[in-house]
Design a protein around this motif. Structure first.
Motif, PDB file in Angstrom:
ATOM      1  N   ILE A  54       7.745  90.203   7.145  1.00 24.37           N
ATOM      2  CA  ILE A  54       8.792  89.318   7.663  1.00 24.37           C
ATOM      3  C   ILE A  54      10.145  89.986   7.437  1.00 24.37           C
ATOM      4  O   ILE A  54      10.474  90.361   6.304  1.00 24.37           O
ATOM      5  N   VAL A  55      10.923  90.133   8.527  1.00 21.56           N
ATOM      6  CA  VAL A  55      12.219  90.800   8.427  1.00 21.56           C
ATOM      7  C   VAL A  55      13.346  89.803   8.677  1.00 21.56           C
ATOM      8  O   VAL A  55      13.122  88.689   9.160  1.00 21.56           O
ATOM      9  N   ASP A  56      14.571  90.225   8.361  1.00 23.21           N
ATOM     10  CA  ASP A  56      15.707  89.306   8.481  1.00 23.21           C
ATOM     11  C   ASP A  56      16.306  89.283   9.883  1.00 23.21           C
ATOM     12  O   ASP A  56      17.301  88.603  10.123  1.00 23.21           O
ATOM     13  N   GLY A  57      15.708  90.009  10.814  1.00 20.38           N
ATOM     14  CA  GLY A  57      16.123  89.952  12.211  1.00 20.38           C
ATOM     15  C   GLY A  57      15.105  89.184  13.028  1.00 20.38           C
ATOM     16  O   GLY A  57      14.484  88.242  12.550  1.00 20.38           O
ATOM     17  N   GLY A  58      14.890  89.613  14.264  1.00 20.91           N
ATOM     18  CA  GLY A  58      13.896  88.949  15.092  1.00 20.91           C
ATOM     19  C   GLY A  58      14.209  89.072  16.565  1.00 20.91           C
ATOM     20  O   GLY A  58      15.156  89.747  16.974  1.00 20.91           O
ATOM     21  N   ILE A  59      13.416  88.370  17.388  1.00 18.65           N
ATOM     22  CA  ILE A  59      13.567  88.478  18.837  1.00 18.65           C
ATOM     23  C   ILE A  59      14.831  87.792  19.349  1.00 18.65           C
ATOM     24  O   ILE A  59      15.189  87.949  20.514  1.00 18.65           O
ATOM     25  N   HIS A  60      15.516  87.036  18.481  1.00 22.75           N
ATOM     26  CA  HIS A  60      16.803  86.465  18.888  1.00 22.75           C
ATOM     27  C   HIS A  60      17.900  87.522  18.886  1.00 22.75           C
ATOM     28  O   HIS A  60      18.979  87.306  19.440  1.00 22.75           O
ATOM     29  N   GLN A  61      17.618  88.669  18.259  1.00 23.65           N
ATOM     30  CA  GLN A  61      18.624  89.718  18.137  1.00 23.65           C
ATOM     31  C   GLN A  61      18.243  91.021  18.838  1.00 23.65           C
ATOM     32  O   GLN A  61      19.107  91.863  19.079  1.00 23.65           O
ATOM     33  N   ILE A  62      16.973  91.218  19.140  1.00 24.87           N
ATOM     34  CA  ILE A  62      16.573  92.457  19.804  1.00 24.87           C
ATOM     35  C   ILE A  62      15.468  92.172  20.809  1.00 24.87           C
ATOM     36  O   ILE A  62      14.573  91.355  20.557  1.00 24.87           O
ATOM     37  N   ASN A  63      15.563  92.848  21.953  1.00 23.83           N
ATOM     38  CA  ASN A  63      14.554  92.699  22.991  1.00 23.83           C
ATOM     39  C   ASN A  63      14.361  94.030  23.701  1.00 23.83           C
ATOM     40  O   ASN A  63      15.321  94.670  24.101  1.00 23.83           O
ATOM     41  N   TYR A  64      13.095  94.449  23.820  1.00 24.46           N
ATOM     42  CA  TYR A  64      12.758  95.640  24.604  1.00 24.46           C
ATOM     43  C   TYR A  64      12.096  95.192  25.898  1.00 24.46           C
ATOM     44  O   TYR A  64      11.138  94.417  25.866  1.00 24.46           O
ATOM     45  N   ASP A  65      12.581  95.694  27.010  1.00 27.09           N
ATOM     46  CA  ASP A  65      12.006  95.350  28.298  1.00 27.09           C
ATOM     47  C   ASP A  65      10.541  95.782  28.370  1.00 27.09           C
ATOM     48  O   ASP A  65      10.221  96.948  28.137  1.00 27.09           O
ATOM     49  N   GLY A  66       9.647  94.825  28.653  1.00 25.79           N
ATOM     50  CA  GLY A  66       8.237  95.137  28.824  1.00 25.79           C
ATOM     51  C   GLY A  66       7.418  95.218  27.552  1.00 25.79           C
ATOM     52  O   GLY A  66       6.258  95.638  27.592  1.00 25.79           O
ATOM     53  N   GLN A  67       7.974  94.758  26.423  1.00 25.56           N
ATOM     54  CA  GLN A  67       7.233  94.913  25.164  1.00 25.56           C
ATOM     55  C   GLN A  67       6.084  93.912  25.013  1.00 25.56           C
ATOM     56  O   GLN A  67       5.090  94.201  24.359  1.00 25.56           O
ATOM     57  N   ILE A  68       6.200  92.728  25.585  1.00 24.42           N
ATOM     58  CA  ILE A  68       5.145  91.703  25.593  1.00 24.42           C
ATOM     59  C   ILE A  68       4.726  91.319  24.172  1.00 24.42           C
ATOM     60  O   ILE A  68       3.668  91.685  23.678  1.00 24.42           O
ATOM     61  N   LYS A  69       5.592  90.568  23.506  1.00 24.49           N
ATOM     62  CA  LYS A  69       5.316  90.047  22.158  1.00 24.49           C
ATOM     63  C   LYS A  69       4.848  91.137  21.196  1.00 24.49           C
ATOM     64  O   LYS A  69       3.891  90.957  20.448  1.00 24.49           O
ATOM     65  N   GLY A  70       5.528  92.265  21.199  1.00 20.83           N
ATOM     66  CA  GLY A  70       5.217  93.318  20.240  1.00 20.83           C
ATOM     67  C   GLY A  70       3.968  94.107  20.529  1.00 20.83           C
ATOM     68  O   GLY A  70       3.520  94.891  19.689  1.00 20.83           O
ATOM     69  N   MET A  71       3.373  93.916  21.724  1.00 16.05           N
ATOM     70  CA  MET A  71       2.140  94.636  22.040  1.00 16.05           C
ATOM     71  C   MET A  71       2.358  96.142  22.042  1.00 16.05           C
ATOM     72  O   MET A  71       1.520  96.909  21.571  1.00 16.05           O
ATOM     73  N   TYR A  72       3.494  96.580  22.593  1.00 15.71           N
ATOM     74  CA  TYR A  72       3.832  97.999  22.575  1.00 15.71           C
ATOM     75  C   TYR A  72       4.754  98.260  21.390  1.00 15.71           C
ATOM     76  O   TYR A  72       5.692  97.505  21.137  1.00 15.71           O
ATOM     77  N   CYS A  73       4.495  99.327  20.687  1.00  6.17           N
ATOM     78  CA  CYS A  73       5.238  99.635  19.465  1.00  6.17           C
ATOM     79  C   CYS A  73       6.398 100.576  19.793  1.00  6.17           C
ATOM     80  O   CYS A  73       6.179 101.707  20.234  1.00  6.17           O
ATOM     81  N   PRO A  74       7.630 100.142  19.609  1.00  4.79           N
ATOM     82  CA  PRO A  74       8.759 101.031  19.882  1.00  4.79           C
ATOM     83  C   PRO A  74       8.847 102.150  18.847  1.00  4.79           C
ATOM     84  O   PRO A  74       8.235 102.074  17.771  1.00  4.79           O
TER      85      PRO A  74
END
Length: 404
Positions: free
Chosen positions: A276-296
């Motif tokens: 659990i981190v202090d950020g989240g999807i409210h602060q970062i979004n990758y186009d096409g990631q699909i709920k973390g399925m692809y690992c940046p």
């Protein structure tokens, strides 16, 4: 960006934190210049990262502005009007008139509809001042107008000699999976532009958004350099000889950005490791990631390169099961206090998240360059007041947000 430098940012500002490396931003622009070899100019779509507007204006040929908020940013930064293209699918009459009052004929404008065309014509007739417009040709979506409407505007242009049709604007999407589509679009535009000129209207410029893809995820090949070369060849093969301006955001800004978020809790549920981190999807979004399925692409500080890796599901701080940044992150030596450094977060990532959900704060944002060092450009910003009724609110927006 060297991890030791990023660790300086962690020590100075903490997390969550966005870092935009101005040196890397400039390298991205230089890559385009090198590959294009003068065959096209460069326009930065500031919606990709409004924080970079001033820095980009110093190294690109044009800035695309798509909203009144972006207009206000450019006005407050003092961006040269000659570098500004006022675009955007929706331009309300009152907004058009406000921008015309400020920039007048100093900048360029796109025309998205017959209604907008009429507004510009009326202003030109009333003020007897020339403005230069780009007729936006649709690619089959809500943007711009079809060929029939474009031809209609060309046919009535003599009704207002102060309204000068400078060029055609065309954009068909982003993250294109193949450059074949870009080549076909340029072939189509080449034919259309020559047809327009054959009718007696010289077209000085084509503003073209190629939508070149950026590789975000592990295992995905980075083809940006190759793609630019393919596009440059296609441009040089065009028979129409006007000037071309390539309008891009993601391809220019993505690589210069980093998102840093700290591990606050580690646990195991049903045999799966959760971080659990202090950020989240409210602060970062990758186009096409699909709920973390692809690992940046990411780094960990401090890292344990020689240790054995474990698989983690990395989740943010939101109370929703959708807040997953990575589903299968292989990490060695992860512990509470570690910082995950997400790469290629310089375009859209910081603005496409649901920032107001759960009234969490907006993250800090910092610039870095070798010449000037660190600069904090936004402090942590609380959002809870934006999500609540305020009894003292009297209709004055500024008073409301200043806490008066």
């Amino acid at each position: 960006m060297d991890k030791k430098i990023l660790e300086q940012g962690i020590a100075k500002y903490g997390t969550p934190l966005y870092v935009f490396n101005i040196d890397e931003m400039q390298k991205s622009v230089e890559l385009f210049r090198q590959k294009l070899q003068g065959s096209a100019d460069i326009c930065f779509a500031m919606k990709a990262n409004p924080f970079l507007t001033k820095q980009m204006a110093e190294v690109v040929d044009r800035i695309e502005v798509c909203s009144m908020g972006e207009f206000e940013i450019c006005r407050k930064l003092g961006i040269d009007a000659k570098k500004i293209l006022i675009s955007g699918v929706l331009k309300k009459k009152e907004d058009i008139l406000e921008i015309l009052t400020y920039y007048r004929g100093g900048c360029f404008y796109t025309v998205e509809s017959p209604e907008q065309f009429q507004i510009f014509m009326e202003w030109c007739k009333e003020n007897k001042e020339e403005i230069q417009v780009y007729l936006r040709l649709t690619s089959g979506n809500q943007f711009g107008m079809d060929e029939k409407e474009i031809w209609n505007m060309i046919s009535i242009r003599h009704q207002c000699p102060f309204l000068r049709i400078r060029g055609i604007h065309y954009f068909s999407g982003t993250q294109k999976k193949t450059m074949e589509k870009v080549k076909k679009e340029l072939e189509y535009l080449d034919s259309f532009l020559r047809e327009v000129e054959a009718s007696g209207l010289p077209i000085e410029e084509l503003e073209y958004g190629p939508g070149i893809a950026v590789s975000y995820f592990q295992g995905h090949k980075d083809t940006l350099g190759e793609d630019i070369s393919i596009m440059a060849d296609a441009i040089r093969n065009m028979k129409w000889r006007g000037n071309i301006v390539l309008e891009m955001g993601r391809a220019l800004a993505a690589k210069c950005g980093y998102y840093l978020t700290s591990v606050k809790d580690i646990k195991q549920n049903n045999g799966k490791n959760y971080c659990i981190v202090d950020g989240g999807i409210h602060q970062i979004n990758y186009d096409g990631q699909i709920k973390g399925m692809y690992c940046p692409n990411f780094q960990v500080s401090p890292g344990d390169e020689g240790g054995s890796k474990q698989e983690y599901i990395v989740c943010g701080s939101l109370c929703t099961i959708n807040d997953i940044l990575m589903q299968k992150a292989e990490i060695a030596g992860l512990q509470v206090g570690s910082v995950l450094i997400f790469e290629r977060a310089g375009a859209y990532a910081m603005t496409e998240g649901m920032a107001l959900f759960l009234s969490h704060e907006l993250p800090q944002i910092a610039f870095y360059s070798r010449e000037t060092g660190w600069k904090l450009v936004r402090t942590k910003y609380e959002t809870y007041e934006w999500n609540m009724e305020k009894e003292s609110y009297n209709g004055n927006f500024n008073e409301y947000f200043n806490g008066n």
